[in-house]
Design a protein around this motif. Structure first.
Motif, mmCIF file in Angstrom:
data_model
loop_
_atom_site.group_PDB
_atom_site.id
_atom_site.type_symbol
_atom_site.label_atom_id
_atom_site.label_comp_id
_atom_site.label_asym_id
_atom_site.label_seq_id
_atom_site.Cartn_x
_atom_site.Cartn_y
_atom_site.Cartn_z
ATOM 1 N N LEU A 1 0.829 -1.203 0.000
ATOM 2 C CA LEU A 1 0.000 0.000 0.000
ATOM 3 C C LEU A 1 0.861 1.249 0.000
ATOM 4 N N SER A 2 0.262 2.328 -0.472
ATOM 5 C CA SER A 2 0.891 3.646 -0.377
ATOM 6 C C SER A 2 -0.204 4.631 -0.003
ATOM 7 N N TYR A 3 0.176 5.643 0.786
ATOM 8 C CA TYR A 3 -0.817 6.616 1.238
ATOM 9 C C TYR A 3 -0.175 7.989 1.362
ATOM 10 N N GLN A 4 -1.015 9.017 1.246
ATOM 11 C CA GLN A 4 -0.590 10.405 1.436
ATOM 12 C C GLN A 4 -0.323 10.601 2.909
ATOM 13 N N GLY A 5 0.903 10.964 3.241
ATOM 14 C CA GLY A 5 1.259 11.190 4.633
ATOM 15 C C GLY A 5 1.130 12.657 5.012
ATOM 16 N N ALA A 6 1.837 13.035 6.041
ATOM 17 C CA ALA A 6 1.743 14.391 6.568
ATOM 18 C C ALA A 6 2.654 15.369 5.845
ATOM 19 N N SER A 7 3.338 14.923 4.828
ATOM 20 C CA SER A 7 4.282 15.780 4.117
ATOM 21 C C SER A 7 3.566 16.868 3.329
ATOM 22 N N GLN B 1 4.901 18.289 0.905
ATOM 23 C CA GLN B 1 5.334 18.121 -0.471
ATOM 24 C C GLN B 1 4.462 17.121 -1.225
ATOM 25 N N GLY B 2 3.545 16.467 -0.531
ATOM 26 C CA GLY B 2 2.642 15.534 -1.190
ATOM 27 C C GLY B 2 3.257 14.175 -1.473
ATOM 28 N N THR B 3 4.360 13.848 -0.812
ATOM 29 C CA THR B 3 4.994 12.564 -1.050
ATOM 30 C C THR B 3 4.206 11.451 -0.371
ATOM 31 N N ALA B 4 4.260 10.276 -0.967
ATOM 32 C CA ALA B 4 3.512 9.136 -0.444
ATOM 33 C C ALA B 4 4.399 8.280 0.454
ATOM 34 N N GLU B 5 3.800 7.730 1.474
ATOM 35 C CA GLU B 5 4.447 6.732 2.322
ATOM 36 C C GLU B 5 4.087 5.380 1.730
ATOM 37 N N THR B 6 5.018 4.433 1.726
ATOM 38 C CA THR B 6 4.715 3.107 1.195
ATOM 39 C C THR B 6 4.988 2.048 2.247
ATOM 40 N N VAL B 7 4.183 0.993 2.199
ATOM 41 C CA VAL B 7 4.344 -0.155 3.082
ATOM 42 C C VAL B 7 4.216 -1.403 2.216
ATOM 43 N N ALA C 1 2.016 -5.306 4.058
ATOM 44 C CA ALA C 1 1.300 -4.931 5.281
ATOM 45 C C ALA C 1 0.341 -6.043 5.676
ATOM 46 N N ARG C 2 0.419 -6.458 6.943
ATOM 47 C CA ARG C 2 -0.500 -7.487 7.449
ATOM 48 C C ARG C 2 -1.844 -6.840 7.779
ATOM 49 N N LEU C 3 -2.903 -7.505 7.379
ATOM 50 C CA LEU C 3 -4.244 -6.964 7.602
ATOM 51 C C LEU C 3 -4.851 -7.527 8.867
ATOM 52 N N PRO C 4 -5.678 -6.758 9.550
ATOM 53 C CA PRO C 4 -6.095 -5.390 9.223
ATOM 54 C C PRO C 4 -4.976 -4.386 9.508
ATOM 55 N N TRP C 5 -4.988 -3.248 8.773
ATOM 56 C CA TRP C 5 -3.995 -2.193 8.900
ATOM 57 C C TRP C 5 -4.732 -0.871 9.023
ATOM 58 N N LYS C 6 -4.236 0.010 9.903
ATOM 59 C CA LYS C 6 -4.908 1.295 10.115
ATOM 60 C C LYS C 6 -3.859 2.336 10.488
ATOM 61 N N LYS C 7 -4.019 3.550 9.970
ATOM 62 C CA LYS C 7 -3.075 4.629 10.268
ATOM 63 C C LYS C 7 -3.819 5.950 10.213
ATOM 64 N N THR C 8 -3.572 6.817 11.212
ATOM 65 C CA THR C 8 -4.139 8.160 11.225
ATOM 66 C C THR C 8 -2.996 9.153 11.099
ATOM 67 N N VAL C 9 -3.121 10.088 10.156
ATOM 68 C CA VAL C 9 -2.095 11.103 9.922
ATOM 69 C C VAL C 9 -2.765 12.464 9.787
ATOM 70 N N GLU C 10 -1.978 13.510 9.935
ATOM 71 C CA GLU C 10 -2.455 14.870 9.706
ATOM 72 C C GLU C 10 -2.038 15.258 8.296
ATOM 73 N N VAL C 11 -3.008 15.546 7.431
ATOM 74 C CA VAL C 11 -2.733 15.900 6.038
ATOM 75 C C VAL C 11 -3.014 17.392 5.851
ATOM 76 N N PRO C 12 -2.083 18.123 5.217
ATOM 77 C CA PRO C 12 -2.302 19.561 5.008
ATOM 78 C C PRO C 12 -3.583 19.831 4.205
#
Length: 115
Positions: free
Chosen positions: A31-37, A39-45, A48-59
């Motif tokens: 998976l890849s997701y928009q992180g808190a950057s 610059q709009g860069t994506a975080e990749t994993v 990832a073992r499911l279930p997977w959950k992440k909360t981030v602050e997005v501009p």
């Protein structure tokens, strides 16, 4: 000399919104997701073992997005996006190398008042 706490503060950061990405199903996904950057860069994993959950602050003004890809074993996985605790979108990936994308628009930050 005035001694207000406001003058000593660092530059304010860009306003953000709390975004929660969630992937459910069985097995593993890439998976890849928009992180808190800002610059709009994506975080990749990878794997990832499911279930997977992440909360981030997005501009504000960015579009939070998560992309999932199943492996060659296939299966089924579901991505979901919530903004400030409110469900916005979900999608399902199924089958060999199945893919799904979930995204949500964030409002642009309010223009600063000039005085």
């Amino acid at each position: 000399m005035l001694r207000g706490g406001d003058e000593d503060r660092a530059e304010p950061k860009a306003p953000t919104a709390s975004v929660t990405y969630e992937v459910t199903g069985e097995g593993t996904v890439d998976l890849s997701y928009q992180g808190a950057s800002e610059q709009g860069t994506a975080e990749t994993v990878s794997g990832a073992r499911l279930p997977w959950k992440k909360t981030v602050e997005v501009p504000l003004g960015e579009n939070p997005v998560i992309r999932i890809t199943l492996g060659e074993q296939g299966g089924q996985a579901r991505c979901a996006v919530a903004v400030r605790g409110r469900h916005v979108q979900s999608a399902t990936a199924a089958g060999e190398f199945g893919r799904a994308t979930c995204s949500a628009p964030l409002p642009a930050p309010a223009p600063e008042a000039s005085g």
